[in-house]
Design a protein around this motif. Structure first.
Motif, PDB file in Angstrom:
ATOM      1  N   PHE B  95     -40.289 -40.917  48.152  1.00  0.00           N
ATOM      2  CA  PHE B  95     -40.586 -41.194  46.748  1.00  0.00           C
ATOM      3  C   PHE B  95     -41.721 -42.191  46.604  1.00  0.00           C
ATOM      4  CE2 PHE B  95     -37.148 -39.220  44.298  1.00  0.00           C
ATOM      5  CZ  PHE B  95     -36.425 -38.702  45.349  1.00  0.00           C
ATOM      6  N   GLN B  96     -42.461 -41.989  45.526  1.00  0.00           N
ATOM      7  CA  GLN B  96     -43.559 -42.903  45.222  1.00  0.00           C
ATOM      8  C   GLN B  96     -43.029 -44.329  45.063  1.00  0.00           C
ATOM      9  OE1 GLN B  96     -45.815 -41.493  41.902  1.00  0.00           O
ATOM     10  NE2 GLN B  96     -47.545 -42.811  42.326  1.00  0.00           N
ATOM     11  N   SER B  97     -41.808 -44.438  44.546  1.00  0.00           N
ATOM     12  CA  SER B  97     -41.221 -45.767  44.352  1.00  0.00           C
ATOM     13  C   SER B  97     -40.328 -46.169  45.525  1.00  0.00           C
ATOM     14  CB  SER B  97     -40.399 -45.765  43.074  1.00  0.00           C
ATOM     15  OG  SER B  97     -39.352 -44.826  43.188  1.00  0.00           O
ATOM     16  N   TYR B  98     -40.371 -45.396  46.603  1.00  0.00           N
ATOM     17  CA  TYR B  98     -39.536 -45.566  47.807  1.00  0.00           C
ATOM     18  C   TYR B  98     -38.076 -45.194  47.579  1.00  0.00           C
ATOM     19  CZ  TYR B  98     -43.451 -48.641  48.959  1.00  0.00           C
ATOM     20  OH  TYR B  98     -44.672 -49.171  49.136  1.00  0.00           O
TER      21      TYR B  98
END
Ligand SMILES: Nc1ncnc2c1ncn2[C@@H]1O[C@H](COP(=O)(O)OP(=O)(O)OP(=O)(O)O)[C@@H](O)[C@H]1O
Ligand SMILES: [Mg+2]
Lengths: 271, 458
Positions: B95-98
């Motif tokens: 994920f882009q947000s981890y």
């Protein structure tokens, strides 16, 4: 530090006196040696001792505890589920209506809630007793739980659940293994809140109770009609103590968890 | 099997792993993905490039199963995956947000996916340890996500998504938070992993260099559409639109009016070269070594070129030109060489300012004649010197700014008419000894095939 002006000091004193003077009086008189409420005859804890001998009060305490534990647990489960659906289901038709309906009992006069529950129980022929009080308390305390839990859920990063799904967890596993542990503090404080509400409810309980089940508030209320006794004061003091502990720990848990979670989440999520 | 170039997209027989078929995704009335059709092949390292909000994450989320296409189909191995829930897809996403689980340790984060599919403790242990080693996180295994640094978190997210060895791995800006050195290392690590495991990667990145380094193919997106899909070198050397040229790398855009190029008298007098026949080893070929540097296209390559790429690239021979005729590394080295430039014939001229000699673009498509066009010119293909260079295209200007980038410098030169042109030169000499400085009058030069003639974007 800013100095308090005389105005601030006065209004603060007045406000708190208004709020707490009655309770302070109650607590003080529970330690009164004399049976007369108006005369101070010295410090004593004998009324607390006598309370322990009073079968009726002990029975009522047991009922209250039972009702409190069961209804708050049930309310926590239902309230958490409702909150989860309302926060997660996104925008479906009638969402506002649903969330409004969940919160309506918060502002509904207790008398009306009590009365309508009474009618329902009579209608379906349910014998009134512990069970009906539990159901009634669940009904009104579940909205408090759902308010607490949904405020936590709305700041919950959905990508965590998505990550769990992505890694092969079923939706239920994702909830159990990821969502629930993270929102646990809110759920616990919701439970405490529900428990406290159940503990001090008089109106709804008296509507839905039967002869077999008398809760402490009902007991106190009926005893007071025969005259205020120091025993009642002692009992009320204990109740105040329990409620205070409940409310304070609920808010502490929420606050501590909020701080910790904010830190963790900020750390776990970029930007 | 002989060493063959990995290019399944050129093979009409190859079966794509992923197919987007007319996929549209709308959020309300906002169209995030607009009728997208795209094939991605197994073992590809496919990069998505595009400005913020162009729909890269949305594409990934559709592949992972978090969004369903409003229209169209996504096929994985030929099967429509529309109805498959995310937890049943052999697709993992970073994920882009981890999205690391804050209540679990690094170790448990990585083990999370493995535990969902097996109860075999030893297998899980071994795999987690392997992932920890790979991402160099062994020391941090017992920590929670909030107790490690941003770059370490990014690596945990990477390890977690790699742990299940998925068929398809989606990486949404996986390396953004890493410092340059670690990023480069991780890029090579990723390519290595990809080679070892045969996983197909789709990577979103804002870093074009990263896309150029790791990707087998690059898709440049704009507002939910794919503007161009091609190998990194084609994207760079032969962008199909001003948008792509401008988005990838540094570029000079010179607008003008195209006209069919007359056979210029000077050119005719320089080299009487016949129309470019496909005879190899032309006498004028400036690079004598035609062995490795100039691979000959295969039959399909030739077909592809002649049928599809010619309008963009010009004649086949001409395509190799810009590579062979890179401007000399340092401006000082440019002598007023008496050797005439090899100027191929054909193409277009571009009138960029009234009263100035039109620019020659021998690789320009004559079909563009009469149209408003833009000449896209990479700064490294523009030479800069104090003496008049011997190039088919010459511009005069004044140095406004110099950006010193270590190994190279970029000169911002204002040419007559006020247009700014960037020229790059290698810094082969020390700073103090370089001849060109601010406010200097300089000459800019570039070959007839240095630029790409593009139709002006609507
Ligand atoms: N759930 C949603 N509801 C409404 N609009 C959305 C939603 N998700 C994405 N969008 C919109 O779709 C567009 C594409 O979003 P997306 O996240 O795919 O962009 P992106 O290319 O990944 O950008 P970035 O490089 O900034 O990550 C954006 O304009 C965004 O606002
Ligand atoms: Mg994105």
């Amino acid at each position: 530090m800013r100095r308090f002006s005389w105005f601030n000091v006065t209004s603060l004193t007045l406000g708190f006196a208004f709020l707490y003077l009655p309770m302070v009086l109650l607590v003080v008189y529970s330690f009164n040696e004399s049976r007369l409420v108006t005369v101070w005859a010295g410090f004593s804890t004998k009324w607390y001792g006598e309370l322990l001998q009073n079968e009726e009060f002990l029975d009522a305490a047991l009922v209250t505890l039972k009702v409190g534990l069961m209804s708050s647990t049930l309310a926590t489960i239902l309230g958490t589920m409702a909150a989860y659906v309302l926060v997660r289901a996104g925008r479906f038709r009638g969402r506002t209506l649903f969330s409004g309906m969940i919160y309506a009992p918060l502002v509904m006069p207790e008398v009306i809630t009590g009365l309508s529950l009474l009618l329902l129980f009579i209608g379906i022929g349910l014998d009134r007793g512990v069970l009906t009080i539990v159901l009634a308390h669940t009904t009104f305390s579940m909205c408090y739980v759902s308010v607490v839990v949904s405020s936590r859920l709305s700041s919950f990063d959905t990508s965590l659940e998505e990550a769990a799904l992505d890694l092969g967890a079923s939706p239920f596993e994702a909830f159990r293994l990821v969502t629930l542990p993270i929102i646990a503090p809110a759920v616990i404080s919701g439970w405490l809140l529900a428990f406290t509400l159940s503990l001090d409810d008089l109106v709804i309980a008296s509507f839905t109770t039967g002869p077999s089940a008398t809760t402490l508030p009902i007991k106190i209320f009926s005893a007071v009609r025969l005259g205020v006794s120091p025993e009642i004061n002692a009992l009320s003091t204990i109740l105040i103590g329990i409620v205070t502990v409940g409310v304070i720990s609920a808010s502490l848990i929420t606050k501590r968890a909020a701080v910790r979670q904010a830190r963790e989440e900020q750390a776990a999520v970029r930007s | 099997m002989a060493e063959t170039v990995f290019a399944p997209w050129t093979d009409p027989e190859a079966k794509p792993l992923i197919q987007f078929k007319g996929v549209t995704k709308r959020f309300g009335d906002f169209t995030a993905i607009d009728n997208l059709t795209l094939d991605i092949y197994a073992r590809e390292f496919f990069a998505l490039l595009g400005p913020s909000g162009c729909g890269k994450t949305t594409m990934m989320r559709m592949l992972a199963g978090f969004e369903t296409p409003t229209e169209g189909q996504i096929l994985l191995n030929g099967q429509d995956i529309g109805a498959v829930p995310p937890n049943k897809r052999a697709v993992n996403m970073m994920f882009q947000s981890y999205a690391l689980f804050p209540h679990l340790t690094v170790w448990d984060n990585i083990a999370f996916g493995l535990r969902r599919e097996t109860r075999d403790k030893d297998a899980i242990n071994a795999r987690v340890e392997e992932m920890l080693r790979l991402t160099r996180l062994t020391k941090f295994a017992k920590r929670k996500p909030h107790q490690i640094s941003g770059g370490q978190r990014q690596r945990v997210a990477l390890a977690r998504s790699l742990a299940k060895a998925p068929k398809l791995l989606l990486l949404d800006e996986p390396l953004g938070a890493l410092d340059r050195k670690l990023r480069e290392e991780t890029q090579f690590e990723l390519m290595d992993i990809q080679e070892k495991t045969g996983t197909t990667f789709i990577i979103v990145t804002h870093d074009q260099e990263e896309a150029m380094t790791v990707a087998s193919r690059v898709a440049v997106m704009d507002e939910g559409r794919i503007v161009q899909v091609a190998t990194p070198d084609v994207i760079y050397e032969a962008p199909n639109s001003v948008y792509v040229a401008d988005f990838i790398g540094d570029v000079n855009l010179i607008p003008g009016q195209a006209a069919v190029r007359e056979t210029a008298p000077e050119a005719a007098e320089v080299v009487a070269e016949p129309a470019p026949e496909p005879t190899p080893a032309a006498a004028s070929d400036p690079v004598p070594d035609t062995g490795k540097e100039a691979p000959q296209p295969n039959a399909f390559g030739i077909w592809l070129h002649d049928n599809m790429l010619k309008p963009i690239l010009g004649e086949r021979r001409a395509q190799a030109e810009p590579l062979k005729q890179l401007p000399p590394p340092a401006p000082e080295q440019i002598k007023a060489a008496p050797v005439p430039q090899d100027v191929p014939e054909g193409g277009v001229t571009i009138t960029w300012a009234a009263g100035k000699a039109p620019l020659i673009a021998a690789n320009g498509d004559t079909a563009l004649a009469g149209e408003k066009v833009v000449l896209a010119l990479r700064p490294e293909k523009v030479s800069i010197s104090k003496e008049r260079p011997d190039h088919p295209n010459i511009l005069r200007g004044k140095v406004i700014d110099i950006a010193y980038l270590g190994n190279i410098s970029t000169y911002h030169v204002e040419i007559e008419g006020g247009t700014m042109i960037k020229a790059q030169a290698a810094n082969t000499r020390r700073l103090s000894r370089r001849g060109i400085t601010w406010e200097d009058d300089v000459w800019l030069g570039f070959t007839a095939t240095a630029g790409v003639v593009l139709k002006e974007d609507a």
